[in-house]
Write a protein that holds these residues in place. Structure first.
Motif, short mmCIF file in Angstrom:
data_model
loop_
_atom_site.label_atom_id
_atom_site.label_comp_id
_atom_site.label_asym_id
_atom_site.label_seq_id
_atom_site.Cartn_x
_atom_site.Cartn_y
_atom_site.Cartn_z
N SER A 21 0.83 23.98 1.93
CA SER A 21 1.59 25.21 1.79
C SER A 21 0.65 26.39 1.92
CB SER A 21 2.29 25.27 0.44
OG SER A 21 3.21 24.22 0.27
N CYS A 22 1.18 27.48 2.39
CA CYS A 22 0.41 28.72 2.49
C CYS A 22 1.31 29.84 1.99
CB CYS A 22 -0.04 28.97 3.91
SG CYS A 22 -0.81 30.58 4.19
N ALA A 23 0.95 30.39 0.85
CA ALA A 23 1.73 31.48 0.26
C ALA A 23 1.11 32.81 0.65
CB ALA A 23 1.75 31.34 -1.25
N ALA A 24 1.95 33.72 1.09
CA ALA A 24 1.49 35.02 1.56
C ALA A 24 1.97 36.15 0.66
CB ALA A 24 1.97 35.26 2.99
N SER A 25 1.15 37.15 0.51
CA SER A 25 1.56 38.36 -0.20
C SER A 25 2.17 39.32 0.81
CB SER A 25 0.36 39.01 -0.87
OG SER A 25 -0.55 39.45 0.12
N GLY A 26 2.77 40.36 0.34
CA GLY A 26 3.28 41.38 1.25
C GLY A 26 4.77 41.24 1.49
N ARG A 27 5.35 42.35 1.97
CA ARG A 27 6.80 42.40 2.14
C ARG A 27 7.25 42.18 3.57
NH1 ARG A 27 7.91 48.15 -0.41
NH2 ARG A 27 5.98 48.54 0.74
N GLY A 35 -0.35 30.81 11.83
CA GLY A 35 -1.04 29.69 12.44
C GLY A 35 -1.75 28.83 11.42
N TRP A 36 -2.03 27.61 11.82
CA TRP A 36 -2.87 26.69 11.04
C TRP A 36 -4.06 26.30 11.91
CZ3 TRP A 36 -2.47 25.43 5.98
CH2 TRP A 36 -1.26 25.65 5.34
N PHE A 37 -5.22 26.35 11.32
CA PHE A 37 -6.45 25.92 11.97
C PHE A 37 -7.15 24.93 11.04
CE2 PHE A 37 -6.96 28.93 15.52
CZ PHE A 37 -5.95 29.83 15.22
N ARG A 38 -8.09 24.20 11.60
CA ARG A 38 -8.88 23.31 10.75
C ARG A 38 -10.33 23.36 11.18
NH1 ARG A 38 -6.22 17.53 12.70
NH2 ARG A 38 -7.16 17.45 14.79
N LYS A 74 10.53 33.00 0.76
CA LYS A 74 9.50 32.63 -0.21
C LYS A 74 8.10 33.03 0.26
CE LYS A 74 11.94 28.65 -2.18
NZ LYS A 74 11.86 27.19 -2.49
N ASN A 75 8.04 33.72 1.41
CA ASN A 75 6.73 34.12 1.96
C ASN A 75 5.79 32.92 2.08
OD1 ASN A 75 7.64 36.74 2.02
ND2 ASN A 75 5.90 37.60 0.93
N THR A 76 6.31 31.81 2.56
CA THR A 76 5.52 30.59 2.61
C THR A 76 5.68 29.89 3.96
OG1 THR A 76 5.77 30.29 0.23
CG2 THR A 76 5.08 28.38 1.48
N VAL A 77 4.57 29.38 4.44
CA VAL A 77 4.56 28.54 5.63
C VAL A 77 4.01 27.17 5.23
CG1 VAL A 77 2.28 29.34 6.40
CG2 VAL A 77 3.89 28.40 8.07
N TYR A 78 4.52 26.15 5.88
CA TYR A 78 4.16 24.77 5.53
C TYR A 78 3.59 24.05 6.74
CZ TYR A 78 7.46 25.87 1.80
OH TYR A 78 8.13 26.46 0.74
N LEU A 79 2.78 23.06 6.45
CA LEU A 79 2.29 22.13 7.46
C LEU A 79 2.52 20.73 6.93
CD1 LEU A 79 0.85 21.66 10.17
CD2 LEU A 79 -1.31 21.64 8.91
N GLN A 80 3.54 20.08 7.43
CA GLN A 80 3.83 18.69 7.07
C GLN A 80 3.02 17.79 7.99
OE1 GLN A 80 5.84 17.29 4.57
NE2 GLN A 80 4.89 15.36 5.26
N MET A 81 2.19 16.95 7.40
CA MET A 81 1.30 16.09 8.18
C MET A 81 1.63 14.64 7.88
SD MET A 81 -2.30 18.15 7.71
CE MET A 81 -2.41 17.80 5.97
#
Length: 125
Positions: A21-27, A35-38, A74-81
């Protein structure tokens, strides 16, 4: 300014699954391509999703195993692996791009303005 915080990493056996999960601040979260990087031996683009989630992009090696989604409320992006492999071991970062659409080249890390601190994913064989 956007602050990003990843979570959900851990140790998993090959063939297992994790959801980051990636929770972000801001409106204005919905205005950003995410994006997702590794970072393993080198930094790699994993995937991205447009502002409203109607376009997703993946690197070839994760296509069909990883899924990116987002919940703008929810200001959230997910990466299901799923079906994780030892070569997926890396620190995973989410990043935000100041565009609604993920303009090409979607994999250019330099085009992402905001980055999280990363979360470790370790896949054992």
């Amino acid at each position: 300014q956007v602050q990003l915080v990843e979570s959900g990493g851990g140790l998993v056996q090959a063939g297992g699954s994790l959801r980051l999960s990636c929770a972000a601040s801001g409106r204005t979260f919905s205005n950003y391509c995410m994006g997702w990087f590794r970072l393993g031996k080198e930094r790699e683009f994993v995937g991205a999703i447009s502002g409203n989630g109607d376009h997703t992009y993946y690197r070839d090696s994760v296509q069909g195993r990883f899924t990116i989604s987002r919940e703008n409320a929810k200001n959230t992006v997910y990466l299901q692996m799923n079906d994780l492999k030892p070569e997926d071991t890396a620190v995973y970062y989410c990043a935000a791009r100041r565009t609604y659409y993920c303009d090409t080249p979607v994999s250019a890390a330099s085009d992402y303005a905001y980055w999280g601190q990363g979360t470790q994913v370790t896949v054992s064989s």
